[in-house]
Design an enzyme around this catalytic site. Structure first.
Site, PDB file in Angstrom:
ATOM      1  N   GLY A 177       1.051  -1.423  -0.072  1.00  0.00           N
ATOM      2  CA  GLY A 177       0.034   0.395  -0.306  1.00  0.00           C
ATOM      3  C   GLY A 177       0.897   1.464  -0.408  1.00  0.00           C
ATOM      4  O   GLY A 177       0.317   2.394  -0.157  1.00  0.00           O
ATOM      5  N   PRO A 219       4.204  -5.433  -2.514  1.00  0.00           N
ATOM      6  CA  PRO A 219       4.575  -4.253  -3.298  1.00  0.00           C
ATOM      7  C   PRO A 219       4.529  -4.093  -4.298  1.00  0.00           C
ATOM      8  O   PRO A 219       4.503  -5.261  -4.989  1.00  0.00           O
ATOM      9  CB  PRO A 219       5.546  -3.780  -2.932  1.00  0.00           C
ATOM     10  CG  PRO A 219       6.852  -4.826  -2.578  1.00  0.00           C
ATOM     11  CD  PRO A 219       5.856  -5.885  -2.079  1.00  0.00           C
ATOM     12  N   GLY A 220       3.430  -3.632  -5.088  1.00  0.00           N
ATOM     13  CA  GLY A 220       2.901  -3.891  -6.649  1.00  0.00           C
ATOM     14  C   GLY A 220       3.136  -2.104  -6.840  1.00  0.00           C
ATOM     15  O   GLY A 220       4.080  -2.057  -7.617  1.00  0.00           O
ATOM     16  N   TYR A 278     -10.823   6.219 -10.051  1.00  0.00           N
ATOM     17  CA  TYR A 278     -10.514   5.938  -8.949  1.00  0.00           C
ATOM     18  C   TYR A 278     -10.396   7.713  -8.793  1.00  0.00           C
ATOM     19  O   TYR A 278      -9.301   8.149  -7.534  1.00  0.00           O
ATOM     20  CB  TYR A 278      -8.934   5.333  -8.996  1.00  0.00           C
ATOM     21  CG  TYR A 278      -9.077   4.274  -8.851  1.00  0.00           C
ATOM     22  CD1 TYR A 278      -9.679   3.297  -7.797  1.00  0.00           C
ATOM     23  CD2 TYR A 278      -7.927   3.379  -9.748  1.00  0.00           C
ATOM     24  CE1 TYR A 278      -9.554   2.092  -7.774  1.00  0.00           C
ATOM     25  CE2 TYR A 278      -8.091   2.160  -9.922  1.00  0.00           C
ATOM     26  CZ  TYR A 278      -8.576   1.301  -8.834  1.00  0.00           C
ATOM     27  OH  TYR A 278      -8.402  -0.097  -8.562  1.00  0.00           O
ATOM     28  N   CYS A 288     -17.101   7.319 -26.646  1.00  0.00           N
ATOM     29  CA  CYS A 288     -17.990   6.950 -26.729  1.00  0.00           C
ATOM     30  C   CYS A 288     -19.322   7.455 -25.215  1.00  0.00           C
ATOM     31  O   CYS A 288     -19.169   6.468 -25.506  1.00  0.00           O
ATOM     32  CB  CYS A 288     -18.966   6.462 -27.317  1.00  0.00           C
ATOM     33  SG  CYS A 288     -20.196   7.425 -28.379  1.00  0.00           S
TER      34      CYS A 288
END
Length: 411
Positions: free
Chosen positions: A228, A270-271, A312, A338
């Site tokens: 995070g 961790p990402g 987000y 669209c």
């Protein structure tokens, strides 16, 4: 950072322009230098912990070449689907260096993970009981819900009381009853409270809960803090204070191990921290459109390729790399989907002309991995910069890809 001397330096504007000409747009570019830099930064921050394990949260970016690069660095893998497990195995990760932490999946999918021999974290009592009945000799980890509200916004906060993730820490007695009834062994305690956490107090609160719970389980091998960590998205942006966090966690962890009486591994997953800043998303400006109140720069992409701003409300820095010294003007950068489709609202950017190349930064995490074929648009190419050379690591889709799994019937 001596370990970085073996690879090339970060990419620059001129190289991005060259790559847009070579591969076309829209185009994702990943800089391996930045990935390695972040990996080393995390290793160094927690260097006082001998049994540190860094598992890359691969949902951030599952391109097989990204996985292989991190595997070569020594990383383990955090997975959330059986397909990610299979990708990890294909990338060369040993099964025991892969942790499978699913949510709301069937027991059938978890049984497949057992067949692959990977580590498993379970996060609900029903599945825990079913698993214990069938695999009492296969030790698992438990994902705890610490009831902490943390993260950049409500959509990425996953450790609060109403979250679908984890077993409430108030349900520990119920969990212990299941363990006693089935004979299932617990090898680890896991927690993940959210993404983009800048206030380390959230980590500290979670750590205290996790260490306290772990003391009740005498035979665990690991404590898993998830991740995070917030990365900067703009100049002078706030980010997780990794040094302050590591000082606290290290002291608490060493104290825990002393009281616990045996060696335990500390895991982080961790990402975004590892891959977000490595990514650049290049788009071509199709049109400049003036309305009564707004100047739009319409580009050859949309939220089908880059969902984070719409999903987000995420901020991503946008630069005009074709005209970096142009006069600064205000633009709303929009896509060709669209629907309402905005990358950045009322941004101050060097003057944009039709045909210019814009670079959207922090495009390494949760960008391509969340892309789609909405409006029947093709997903873009991906390129990796490795040792100063560029390699295409995913081809741009074609109409054949859109039709590949369609079965036509007689109408």
């Amino acid at each position: 950072m001596k370990e970085l001397e073996k690879i090339s330096r970060p990419v620059y504007r001129e190289q991005l322009i060259q790559l847009s000409n070579k591969y076309g747009t829209p185009l994702y570019i990943y800089d391996s230098y930045q990935i390695k830099k972040q990996y080393i930064k995390m290793k160094n921050a927690f260097s006082c912990i001998k049994n540190l394990i860094i598992n890359y949260a691969c949902k951030a970016n599952t391109n097989l070449n990204i996985l292989k690069f991190l595997q070569k660095l020594g990383s383990g893998l955090d997975t959330v689907s059986i397909q990610e497990v299979e990708l990890g195995l294909k990338a060369g990760f040993h099964p025991k260096k892969i942790i499978f932490t699913p949510n709301c999946v069937s027991i059938k999918e978890i049984k497949k993970a057992v067949d692959f021999g990977v580590r498993i974290n379970l996060d609900n009592l029903s599945i825990l009981e079913q698993f214990g009945e069938d695999f009492s000799d296969y030790s698992v980890g438990i994902r705890i819900n610490p009831h902490i509200m943390a993260g950049g916004n409500s959509k990425i906060s996953v450790g609060h009381i109403d979250s679908k993730f984890g077993i409430s820490h108030y349900q520990i007695p119920h969990m212990k009853r299941i363990l006693n009834n089935t004979g299932l062994k617990i090898e680890g305690i896991h927690m993940h409270t959210g993404s983009d956490i800048s206030d380390i107090k959230s980590f500290l609160e979670g750590a205290n809960i996790l260490f306290k719970i772990a003391m009740d389980f005498p035979d665990i091998d690991y404590i898993d803090f998830g991740s995070g960590f917030k990365v900067p998205y703009k100049k002078n942006d706030i980010k997780t204070d990794l040094i302050s966090l590591s000082n606290f966690i290290t002291e608490k962890f060493q104290s825990f191990c002393k009281d616990y009486g045996s060696k335990v591994s500390l895991i982080f997953e961790p990402g975004k921290f590892l891959v977000s800043e490595s990514g650049y998303f290049l788009v071509n400006v199709n049109v400049i459109k003036h309305t009564t109140s707004t100047v739009f720069a319409g580009v050859d992409s949309g939220f089908n390729h880059f969902l984070r701003p719409m999903f987000y409300d995420a901020y991503h820095c946008i630069e005009n790399i074709s005209n970096p010294n142009g006069r600064l003007r205000f633009y709303t950068v929009v896509g060709y989907i669209c629907e309402s489709d905005t990358f950045g609202f009322n941004r101050k950017i060097a003057e944009i002309r039709e045909g210019d190349i814009l670079c959207i930064k922090n495009a390494g995490a949760y960008c391509f991995s969340m892309s789609s074929n909405y409006n029947s648009r093709y997903r873009p190419s991906e390129v990796m910069i490795l040792n100063g050379k560029d390699f295409m690591i995913r081809k741009r889709e074609t109409m054949q890809d859109l039709l590949r799994n369609i079965i036509e019937i007689q109408i």
